[in-house]
Design a protein around this motif. Structure first.
Motif, PDB file in Angstrom:
ATOM      1  N   GLU A  60      -0.152   1.437   8.471  1.00 45.18           N
ATOM      2  CA  GLU A  60      -1.332   1.313   7.622  1.00 45.18           C
ATOM      3  C   GLU A  60      -0.943   1.293   6.149  1.00 45.18           C
ATOM      4  N   ALA A  61       0.115   2.008   5.822  1.00 43.68           N
ATOM      5  CA  ALA A  61       0.672   1.995   4.467  1.00 43.68           C
ATOM      6  C   ALA A  61       2.167   1.765   4.569  1.00 43.68           C
ATOM      7  N   ASP A  62       2.755   1.226   3.499  1.00 39.94           N
ATOM      8  CA  ASP A  62       4.183   0.940   3.494  1.00 39.94           C
ATOM      9  C   ASP A  62       5.005   2.132   3.028  1.00 39.94           C
ATOM     10  N   LEU A  63       4.423   2.912   2.111  1.00 42.07           N
ATOM     11  CA  LEU A  63       5.115   4.057   1.543  1.00 42.07           C
ATOM     12  C   LEU A  63       4.152   5.234   1.461  1.00 42.07           C
ATOM     13  N   ALA A  64       4.710   6.420   1.238  1.00 43.27           N
ATOM     14  CA  ALA A  64       3.904   7.612   0.978  1.00 43.27           C
ATOM     15  C   ALA A  64       4.479   8.337  -0.223  1.00 43.27           C
TER      16      ALA A  64
ATOM     17  N   ARG B  79       0.836  -1.197   0.000  1.00 43.25           N
ATOM     18  CA  ARG B  79       0.000   0.000   0.000  1.00 43.25           C
ATOM     19  C   ARG B  79       0.874   1.252   0.000  1.00 43.25           C
ATOM     20  N   ILE B  80       0.404   2.278  -0.711  1.00 40.27           N
ATOM     21  CA  ILE B  80       1.100   3.562  -0.730  1.00 40.27           C
ATOM     22  C   ILE B  80       0.085   4.677  -0.485  1.00 40.27           C
ATOM     23  N   ALA B  81       0.382   5.540   0.470  1.00 41.28           N
ATOM     24  CA  ALA B  81      -0.526   6.616   0.866  1.00 41.28           C
ATOM     25  C   ALA B  81      -0.217   7.890   0.089  1.00 41.28           C
TER      26      ALA B  81
END
Length: 286
Positions: A53-57, A12-14
């Motif tokens: 909650e996410a792995d990257l942004a 996931r990426i935010a």
């Protein structure tokens, strides 16, 4: 494109904004196999990665027309996250209306304040009344929900697909060089290997409150032939005598010239924090 970032371990990426925004598009381009996660604010975006909650942004940091994204420059120095990559996105805006709307019938145009400022020409030519929205993609959603053919949105073309709008005009941005640079943030410090292509090193530092301290601090980069591509300042804690700088240089900290320059920098600063050492995007060579 730059070297992929351990995509097999990511899910996931935010990004900040609503589906259909430029940040959403940047996530799709850079990490097509990851699930994009929309967040309401930059604080929420950072928090999503910090909490797991996410792995990257995917975070916008500079725009070739509007300049720096000031909020990000205040979040980065105190955040526990690290820069592990970058992505450059050519910004394209379209004028979107509900199905059946016509260009001649549009009276008001909705978008984020920066997008309105980057599309002044079309607004002036058609005598549109600009209306500020919180987000470019959010403006498209609002126009669809209103169902009013006199309202249009200046939004990325992706928003037309997501919200079921029609493109009334393509490429309405004033400048064809309109490009946003994004940085990719991670909880883990993933330092790019030395000798495997161009590398960017990002860091922040506070200069000592001494005459010519900044001049002396930066002198090591000049004498060692290190190219500094970014230097931006802002106040710390509201104090006019305490200034923090965000800098970026071409090269790896293990390269002897960069190492010597950083060692010299330490003599004239109270703190140096490396934010990331990551592959340079191929856009830089363009």
């Amino acid at each position: 494109m730059s070297t992929p970032i351990a995509a097999d371990a990511r899910h996931r990426i935010a990004y900040q904004g609503e589906p259909g925004s430029n940040s959403h598009l940047a996530c799709q381009q850079r990490f097509p196999d990851l699930e994009p996660v929309a967040t309401a604010s930059f604080e929420d975006c950072f928090a999503a990665v910090e909490s797991g909650e996410a792995d990257l942004a995917m975070i916008p940091i500079d725009n070739s027309v509007a300049g720096r994204v000031s909020d990000i420059h205040h979040f980065l120095p105190t955040s526990p996250l690290h820069i592990v990559g970058e992505h450059f996105l050519r910004i394209r805006f379209a004028l979107l209306g509900i199905p059946g709307a016509t260009l001649d019938g549009v009276k008001t145009v909705h978008s984020h304040v920066h997008a309105l400022g980057q599309c002044r020409r079309v607004i002036r030519e058609h005598a549109f009344t600009p209306v500020i929205s919180g987000d470019t993609a959010g403006a498209a959603r609002e126009v669809k929900e209103a169902g009013d053919p006199t309202q249009a949105a200046i939004s990325p073309p992706l928003a037309a697909e997501i919200y079921g709008l029609e493109v009334l005009l393509d490429d309405v941005e004033d400048e064809d060089h309109n490009t946003t640079r994004f940085v990719v943030l991670s909880r883990d410090f993933e330092q790019a290997p030395r000798g495997n292509g161009p590398v960017v090193t990002s860091f922040v530092f506070n200069v000592r409150n001494l005459p010519a301290a900044l001049y002396k601090a930066l002198g090591g980069f000049a004498t060692n032939g290190v190219n500094m591509t970014k230097l931006e300042s802002y106040m710390v804690g509201g104090e006019f005598t305490a200034t923090q700088f965000l800098a970026e240089v071409d090269g790896h900290p293990d390269d002897p010239p960069v190492r010597r320059a950083l060692d010299e920098l330490a003599f004239f600063t109270t703190e140096v924090k490396v934010l990331g050492v990551y592959p340079a995007d191929s856009f830089r060579a363009g």
